[in-house]
Design a protein around this motif. Structure first.
Motif, PDB file in Angstrom:
ATOM      1  N   PRO A 175       6.232  14.619   8.226  1.00  0.00           N
ATOM      2  CA  PRO A 175       7.632  14.354   7.881  1.00  0.00           C
ATOM      3  C   PRO A 175       7.953  12.857   7.821  1.00  0.00           C
ATOM      4  CG  PRO A 175       7.499  16.125   9.478  1.00  0.00           C
ATOM      5  CD  PRO A 175       6.112  15.552   9.352  1.00  0.00           C
ATOM      6  N   ILE A 176       7.334  12.063   8.691  1.00  0.00           N
ATOM      7  CA  ILE A 176       7.599  10.620   8.699  1.00  0.00           C
ATOM      8  C   ILE A 176       7.141   9.986   7.390  1.00  0.00           C
ATOM      9  CG2 ILE A 176       6.991   8.425   9.777  1.00  0.00           C
ATOM     10  CD1 ILE A 176       6.849   9.858  12.437  1.00  0.00           C
ATOM     11  N   VAL A 177       5.920  10.339   6.959  1.00  0.00           N
ATOM     12  CA  VAL A 177       5.392   9.793   5.709  1.00  0.00           C
ATOM     13  C   VAL A 177       6.202  10.298   4.520  1.00  0.00           C
ATOM     14  CG1 VAL A 177       3.393   9.704   4.173  1.00  0.00           C
ATOM     15  CG2 VAL A 177       3.077   9.499   6.643  1.00  0.00           C
ATOM     16  N   CYS A 178       6.554  11.573   4.543  1.00  0.00           N
ATOM     17  CA  CYS A 178       7.364  12.153   3.466  1.00  0.00           C
ATOM     18  C   CYS A 178       8.693  11.409   3.343  1.00  0.00           C
ATOM     19  CB  CYS A 178       7.617  13.632   3.739  1.00  0.00           C
ATOM     20  SG  CYS A 178       8.635  14.455   2.495  1.00  0.00           S
ATOM     21  N   ARG A 179       9.299  11.137   4.464  1.00  0.00           N
ATOM     22  CA  ARG A 179      10.569  10.413   4.470  1.00  0.00           C
ATOM     23  C   ARG A 179      10.394   9.003   3.898  1.00  0.00           C
ATOM     24  NH1 ARG A 179      15.477  10.864   7.152  1.00  0.00           N
ATOM     25  NH2 ARG A 179      16.501   8.886   7.633  1.00  0.00           N
ATOM     26  N   GLU A 180       9.310   8.338   4.276  1.00  0.00           N
ATOM     27  CA  GLU A 180       9.039   6.990   3.754  1.00  0.00           C
ATOM     28  C   GLU A 180       8.900   7.002   2.237  1.00  0.00           C
ATOM     29  OE1 GLU A 180       5.551   5.719   5.759  1.00  0.00           O
ATOM     30  OE2 GLU A 180       6.620   4.962   7.527  1.00  0.00           O
ATOM     31  N   ASP A 184       0.835  -1.211   0.000  1.00  0.00           N
ATOM     32  CA  ASP A 184       0.000   0.000   0.000  1.00  0.00           C
ATOM     33  C   ASP A 184       0.865   1.256   0.000  1.00  0.00           C
ATOM     34  OD1 ASP A 184      -2.318  -1.464  -0.042  1.00  0.00           O
ATOM     35  OD2 ASP A 184      -2.632  -1.381   2.136  1.00  0.00           O
ATOM     36  N   LYS A 185       1.984   1.222   0.718  1.00  0.00           N
ATOM     37  CA  LYS A 185       2.889   2.376   0.762  1.00  0.00           C
ATOM     38  C   LYS A 185       3.520   2.618  -0.611  1.00  0.00           C
ATOM     39  CE  LYS A 185       4.041   1.857   5.662  1.00  0.00           C
ATOM     40  NZ  LYS A 185       5.140   1.642   6.649  1.00  0.00           N
ATOM     41  N   TYR A 186       3.861   1.546  -1.288  1.00  0.00           N
ATOM     42  CA  TYR A 186       4.434   1.655  -2.633  1.00  0.00           C
ATOM     43  C   TYR A 186       3.408   2.273  -3.588  1.00  0.00           C
ATOM     44  CZ  TYR A 186       8.602  -1.174  -1.622  1.00  0.00           C
ATOM     45  OH  TYR A 186       9.802  -1.640  -1.136  1.00  0.00           O
ATOM     46  N   ARG A 187       2.166   1.821  -3.491  1.00  0.00           N
ATOM     47  CA  ARG A 187       1.119   2.323  -4.375  1.00  0.00           C
ATOM     48  C   ARG A 187       0.779   3.779  -4.068  1.00  0.00           C
ATOM     49  NH1 ARG A 187      -2.552  -3.203  -3.963  1.00  0.00           N
ATOM     50  NH2 ARG A 187      -1.436  -4.373  -5.604  1.00  0.00           N
ATOM     51  N   ALA A 188       0.809   4.134  -2.794  1.00  0.00           N
ATOM     52  CA  ALA A 188       0.556   5.530  -2.417  1.00  0.00           C
ATOM     53  C   ALA A 188       1.656   6.431  -2.975  1.00  0.00           C
ATOM     54  CB  ALA A 188       0.496   5.653  -0.894  1.00  0.00           C
ATOM     55  N   THR A 189       2.886   5.952  -2.925  1.00  0.00           N
ATOM     56  CA  THR A 189       4.007   6.709  -3.488  1.00  0.00           C
ATOM     57  C   THR A 189       3.848   6.866  -4.991  1.00  0.00           C
ATOM     58  OG1 THR A 189       5.468   5.819  -1.769  1.00  0.00           O
ATOM     59  CG2 THR A 189       6.518   6.822  -3.682  1.00  0.00           C
ATOM     60  N   LEU A 190       3.406   5.807  -5.645  1.00  0.00           N
ATOM     61  CA  LEU A 190       3.146   5.865  -7.086  1.00  0.00           C
ATOM     62  C   LEU A 190       2.090   6.916  -7.399  1.00  0.00           C
ATOM     63  CD1 LEU A 190       3.471   4.786  -9.975  1.00  0.00           C
ATOM     64  CD2 LEU A 190       1.796   3.002  -9.409  1.00  0.00           C
ATOM     65  N   GLY A 191       1.084   7.017  -6.542  1.00  0.00           N
ATOM     66  CA  GLY A 191       0.039   8.027  -6.735  1.00  0.00           C
ATOM     67  C   GLY A 191       0.598   9.436  -6.697  1.00  0.00           C
TER      68      GLY A 191
END
Length: 209
Positions: free
Chosen positions: A146-151, A106-113
């Motif tokens: 910032p945590i999510v941005c870093r991820e 899900d994190k990978y897909r959110a980043t793709l978005g």
């Protein structure tokens, strides 16, 4: 010609060596040392490819046609002109999908978005450090923690690193971006006040049998 590891090659002789799992060429010419990455893993077949490249360099040195810029000898990056940011990250997800848990996927897909919004049609090879900085600015303006941005940046950096390994790209503009995002330290729980400590002591005495 291949020389044993650690042994200097004679002038004009190109040696083949393994470095971090990949083959590279090393030689000296006119007082300068040269190193050229072949971009291929170490194997019998790939060593034959490396030897062919080494022979070309040796012949150019002998004939006076050596290209000191090394452009003539560098491996050509395939599909770079056609690979967009979105396509690169999609391929990266495909390479990782089988080993990822659903929550991680899900994190990978959110980043793709995010990449689809910021770089919908841009070529991955055209992304510069300034583009990466603008991405951080964009994601911060959306109120992302910032945590999510870093991820997200860690995943994007990994995608470019993977792209370079696959010979889709040559440069990773995201290397230093992760360190530019400061994650505030976790707040320690506030200590009890003197009044709270007294109240706890009273409760403990009250319930002692």
């Amino acid at each position: 010609m291949q020389t044993p590891t650690g042994k200097k090659a004679s002038k004009g002789t190109v040696s083949i060596e393994e470095f971090q799992g990949r083959l590279r060429l090393r030689w000296r010419f006119e007082g300068k040392r040269y190193v050229l990455s072949i971009g291929l893993p170490d194997s019998k077949v790939n060593r034959k490819v490396a030897q062919q490249k080494a022979t070309v360099i040796e012949l150019d040195i002998a004939s006076g046609n050596f290209d000191a810029t090394l452009k003539k000898y560098k491996p050509h990056i395939q599909t770079t002109s056609q690979l967009t940011v979105v396509t690169l990250f999609e391929k990266f997800i495909e390479s990782k999908a089988k080993a990822l848990l659903p929550t991680s996927l899900d994190k990978y897909r959110a980043t793709l978005g995010y990449l689809k919004l910021v770089f919908p049609n841009q070529l991955a090879s055209a992304i510069s450090v300034k583009d990466a900085e603008k991405f951080i600015e964009w994601i911060n303006n959306r109120g992302v923690s910032p945590i999510v941005c870093r991820e997200r940046l860690i995943l994007i950096r990994a995608a470019w690193k993977w792209g370079i390994k696959q010979q889709f790209l040559e440069i990773n503009p995201w290397i230093e971006m992760v360190s530019r995002v400061r994650v505030p330290p976790k707040q320690r729980p506030k200590p009890f006040s003197s009044e709270e400590i007294k109240a706890i002591d009273l409760l403990q005495k009250f319930f002692v049998i």
